[in-house]
Design a protein around this motif. Structure first.
Motif, mmCIF file in Angstrom:
data_model
loop_
_atom_site.group_PDB
_atom_site.id
_atom_site.type_symbol
_atom_site.label_atom_id
_atom_site.label_comp_id
_atom_site.label_asym_id
_atom_site.label_seq_id
_atom_site.Cartn_x
_atom_site.Cartn_y
_atom_site.Cartn_z
ATOM 1 N N SER A 143 6.365 13.222 -12.441
ATOM 2 C CA SER A 143 6.687 11.829 -12.726
ATOM 3 C C SER A 143 7.722 11.348 -11.729
ATOM 4 O O SER A 143 8.544 12.141 -11.244
ATOM 5 C CB SER A 143 7.246 11.679 -14.152
ATOM 6 O OG SER A 143 7.740 10.369 -14.373
ATOM 7 N N SER A 144 7.719 10.043 -11.451
ATOM 8 C CA SER A 144 8.793 9.482 -10.637
ATOM 9 C C SER A 144 10.138 9.631 -11.343
ATOM 10 O O SER A 144 11.191 9.597 -10.704
ATOM 11 C CB SER A 144 8.524 8.006 -10.324
ATOM 12 O OG SER A 144 8.456 7.240 -11.506
ATOM 13 N N ARG A 145 10.113 9.836 -12.671
ATOM 14 C CA ARG A 145 11.352 10.080 -13.407
ATOM 15 C C ARG A 145 11.966 11.436 -13.048
ATOM 16 O O ARG A 145 13.138 11.672 -13.358
ATOM 17 C CB ARG A 145 11.085 10.030 -14.913
ATOM 18 C CG ARG A 145 10.911 8.628 -15.456
ATOM 19 C CD ARG A 145 10.637 8.644 -16.949
ATOM 20 N NE ARG A 145 10.621 7.298 -17.495
ATOM 21 C CZ ARG A 145 11.688 6.672 -17.973
ATOM 22 N NH1 ARG A 145 12.848 7.276 -17.978
ATOM 23 N NH2 ARG A 145 11.590 5.443 -18.447
ATOM 24 N N ALA A 185 3.357 12.719 -8.624
ATOM 25 C CA ALA A 185 4.386 12.046 -9.413
ATOM 26 C C ALA A 185 3.995 10.587 -9.616
ATOM 27 O O ALA A 185 4.309 9.730 -8.787
ATOM 28 C CB ALA A 185 5.740 12.142 -8.718
ATOM 29 N N PRO A 186 3.292 10.275 -10.720
ATOM 30 C CA PRO A 186 2.939 8.879 -10.985
ATOM 31 C C PRO A 186 4.180 8.052 -11.305
ATOM 32 O O PRO A 186 5.177 8.559 -11.829
ATOM 33 C CB PRO A 186 2.029 8.971 -12.214
ATOM 34 C CG PRO A 186 1.614 10.406 -12.294
ATOM 35 C CD PRO A 186 2.750 11.183 -11.725
ATOM 36 N N GLY A 187 4.072 6.752 -10.996
ATOM 37 C CA GLY A 187 5.109 5.813 -11.403
ATOM 38 C C GLY A 187 4.669 5.087 -12.648
ATOM 39 O O GLY A 187 4.422 5.686 -13.687
ATOM 40 N N ALA A 188 4.516 3.786 -12.548
ATOM 41 C CA ALA A 188 4.116 2.970 -13.699
ATOM 42 C C ALA A 188 2.593 2.859 -13.710
ATOM 43 O O ALA A 188 2.010 2.145 -12.901
ATOM 44 C CB ALA A 188 4.741 1.589 -13.614
ATOM 45 N N ILE A 189 1.943 3.577 -14.618
ATOM 46 C CA ILE A 189 0.485 3.637 -14.667
ATOM 47 C C ILE A 189 -0.003 2.992 -15.962
ATOM 48 O O ILE A 189 0.476 3.324 -17.055
ATOM 49 C CB ILE A 189 -0.013 5.092 -14.595
ATOM 50 C CG1 ILE A 189 0.577 5.808 -13.368
ATOM 51 C CG2 ILE A 189 -1.542 5.132 -14.566
ATOM 52 C CD1 ILE A 189 0.207 5.194 -12.038
ATOM 53 N N THR A 190 -0.974 2.093 -15.841
ATOM 54 C CA THR A 190 -1.583 1.462 -17.009
ATOM 55 C C THR A 190 -2.666 2.373 -17.560
ATOM 56 O O THR A 190 -3.661 2.625 -16.902
ATOM 57 C CB THR A 190 -2.208 0.104 -16.645
ATOM 58 O OG1 THR A 190 -1.189 -0.749 -16.108
ATOM 59 C CG2 THR A 190 -2.813 -0.564 -17.864
ATOM 60 N N LEU A 236 3.862 14.636 -4.380
ATOM 61 C CA LEU A 236 3.462 13.351 -3.795
ATOM 62 C C LEU A 236 3.694 12.240 -4.807
ATOM 63 O O LEU A 236 3.091 12.233 -5.877
ATOM 64 C CB LEU A 236 1.982 13.401 -3.400
ATOM 65 C CG LEU A 236 1.373 12.113 -2.840
ATOM 66 C CD1 LEU A 236 2.030 11.732 -1.523
ATOM 67 C CD2 LEU A 236 -0.131 12.284 -2.654
ATOM 68 N N ARG A 237 4.567 11.312 -4.464
ATOM 69 C CA ARG A 237 4.841 10.197 -5.364
ATOM 70 C C ARG A 237 3.755 9.138 -5.211
ATOM 71 O O ARG A 237 3.457 8.691 -4.110
ATOM 72 C CB ARG A 237 6.210 9.597 -5.050
ATOM 73 C CG ARG A 237 6.784 8.784 -6.190
ATOM 74 C CD ARG A 237 8.241 8.423 -5.961
ATOM 75 N NE ARG A 237 8.400 7.449 -4.905
ATOM 76 C CZ ARG A 237 9.110 7.638 -3.803
ATOM 77 N NH1 ARG A 237 9.707 8.801 -3.599
ATOM 78 N NH2 ARG A 237 9.220 6.693 -2.896
ATOM 79 N N VAL A 238 3.160 8.740 -6.335
ATOM 80 C CA VAL A 238 2.101 7.726 -6.346
ATOM 81 C C VAL A 238 2.579 6.623 -7.285
ATOM 82 O O VAL A 238 2.272 6.611 -8.474
ATOM 83 C CB VAL A 238 0.754 8.314 -6.806
ATOM 84 C CG1 VAL A 238 -0.368 7.297 -6.619
ATOM 85 C CG2 VAL A 238 0.431 9.601 -6.058
ATOM 86 N N ASP A 239 3.365 5.690 -6.756
ATOM 87 C CA ASP A 239 4.073 4.747 -7.623
ATOM 88 C C ASP A 239 4.131 3.320 -7.094
ATOM 89 O O ASP A 239 4.856 2.485 -7.642
ATOM 90 C CB ASP A 239 5.486 5.248 -7.894
ATOM 91 C CG ASP A 239 6.400 5.151 -6.675
ATOM 92 O OD1 ASP A 239 5.886 4.962 -5.544
ATOM 93 O OD2 ASP A 239 7.631 5.258 -6.843
ATOM 94 N N GLY A 240 3.379 3.028 -6.042
ATOM 95 C CA GLY A 240 3.380 1.664 -5.517
ATOM 96 C C GLY A 240 4.715 1.215 -4.969
ATOM 97 O O GLY A 240 4.950 0.009 -4.827
ATOM 98 N N ILE A 243 10.160 3.389 -6.915
ATOM 99 C CA ILE A 243 11.539 3.870 -6.839
ATOM 100 C C ILE A 243 12.073 3.905 -5.408
ATOM 101 O O ILE A 243 12.993 4.652 -5.093
ATOM 102 C CB ILE A 243 11.703 5.243 -7.512
ATOM 103 C CG1 ILE A 243 10.927 6.344 -6.778
ATOM 104 C CG2 ILE A 243 11.279 5.188 -8.963
ATOM 105 C CD1 ILE A 243 11.316 7.742 -7.266
ATOM 106 N N LEU A 244 11.521 3.061 -4.551
ATOM 107 C CA LEU A 244 12.089 2.941 -3.211
ATOM 108 C C LEU A 244 13.507 2.382 -3.287
ATOM 109 O O LEU A 244 13.842 1.635 -4.204
ATOM 110 C CB LEU A 244 11.215 2.024 -2.349
ATOM 111 C CG LEU A 244 9.861 2.584 -1.907
ATOM 112 C CD1 LEU A 244 9.055 1.496 -1.218
ATOM 113 C CD2 LEU A 244 10.040 3.779 -0.991
ATOM 114 N N PRO A 245 14.355 2.718 -2.318
ATOM 115 C CA PRO A 245 15.707 2.138 -2.311
ATOM 116 C C PRO A 245 15.642 0.613 -2.340
ATOM 117 O O PRO A 245 14.816 -0.010 -1.687
ATOM 118 C CB PRO A 245 16.279 2.644 -0.983
ATOM 119 C CG PRO A 245 15.519 3.896 -0.699
ATOM 120 C CD PRO A 245 14.129 3.643 -1.212
#
Length: 263
Positions: A143-145, A185-190, A236-240, A243-245
């Protein structure tokens, strides 16, 4: 990928696991699908895999919080297919809460399902791969968390971070056998019909929308493919761009608490 291989995907009756299973089947994989208590949803995924993609799908029901389930699941998968080329450790649960209010049962549930189960499954599958000389691929859904800290997330996010660290060690152990180990690492997934909340959140993600299970599935296909044969030990972060700066990191920067509500 487009080759006949076999894949275990845990927690694949709905959501991200479903998206991964369907994408792998579309690329030629037979699927061993596990779920806890969604027989109708699991059956629908199996029918889609068999009818739409022409691949075999075996459904397994079991509680991965029980330590013995891991070996039983892997034995069943080997019995069904003869060999396992891919393991996707996807099954998990999200539970958030203040550290002062966490109960032993809540902590144990998160540990058993989100960390211990994938470790046990990886041990069983990697042993099989080594014995059979299979240059396989093992994936973990993190997770991106696991990268960015949020309030009320000491255990869930902490365990996801631990998975990413464990992935690196396992990758070193298994690289001599040609077995690659990576994380997604998914971010916000529907994973349900979008609501106004999801639409509002999607507009604030740099790419301009919420993610879909198919987005994670596409990344899984790549990491399991020959095109990724020189990639191991990464998450691998997959989050669109979630969590970029520069994106909100705290409630003070995020008055609507959009970020703090993410699963």
């Amino acid at each position: 990928m487009k080759s006949q291989r076999t894949a275990i995907v845990t927690g694949a009756s709905t959501g991200i696991g479903r998206g991964i299973a369907l994408k792998l089947a579309a690329e030629g994989c037979d699927i061993f699908l596990s779920h806890l208590n969604e027989p109708e949803e699991a059956g629908e995924v199996a029918r889609t895999i068999e009818q739409l993609h022409g691949r075999k799908c075996v459904v397994y029901q079991g509680d991965l919080c029980a330590a013995e389930t891991a070996s039983q699941l892997v034995e069943s998968a080997i019995s069904a297919f003869g060999r396992i080329d891919i393991l996707v450790n996807n099954a998990g649960i999200t539970r958030l809460g203040k550290v002062a209010e966490l109960t032993p049962d809540a902590i144990d549930l998160l540990y058993q399902l989100n960390y211990r189960a994938p470790m046990l499954l990886t041990g069983q599958v990697s042993k099989h791969m080594i014995e059979k000389g299979i240059r396989g691929s093992i994936l973990f859904t993190t997770s991106s968390r696991g990268t960015r800290a949020y309030p009320n997330d000491a255990i869930y996010g902490g365990l996801k971070g631990a998975l990413s660290r464990s992935i690196q060690s396992i990758a070193l152990e298994l690289a001599p056998y040609g077995i690659r180990v990576n994380g997604l690492a998914p971010g916000a997934i529907t994973v349900r019909p979008p609501t106004e909340y999801h639409e509002k959140l999607g507009r604030r993600i740099p790419i301009g929308r919420m993610g879909l299970p198919a987005d994670i599935g596409a990344a899984a296909v790549f990491l399991c493919s020959e095109e990724a044969e020189y990639i191991t030990g990464i998450t691998l972060r997959v989050d669109g761009g979630l969590i970029l700066p520069g994106m909100p990191e705290s409630p003070r920067q995020d008055p609507d608490n959009i970020w703090g509500k993410l699963n």
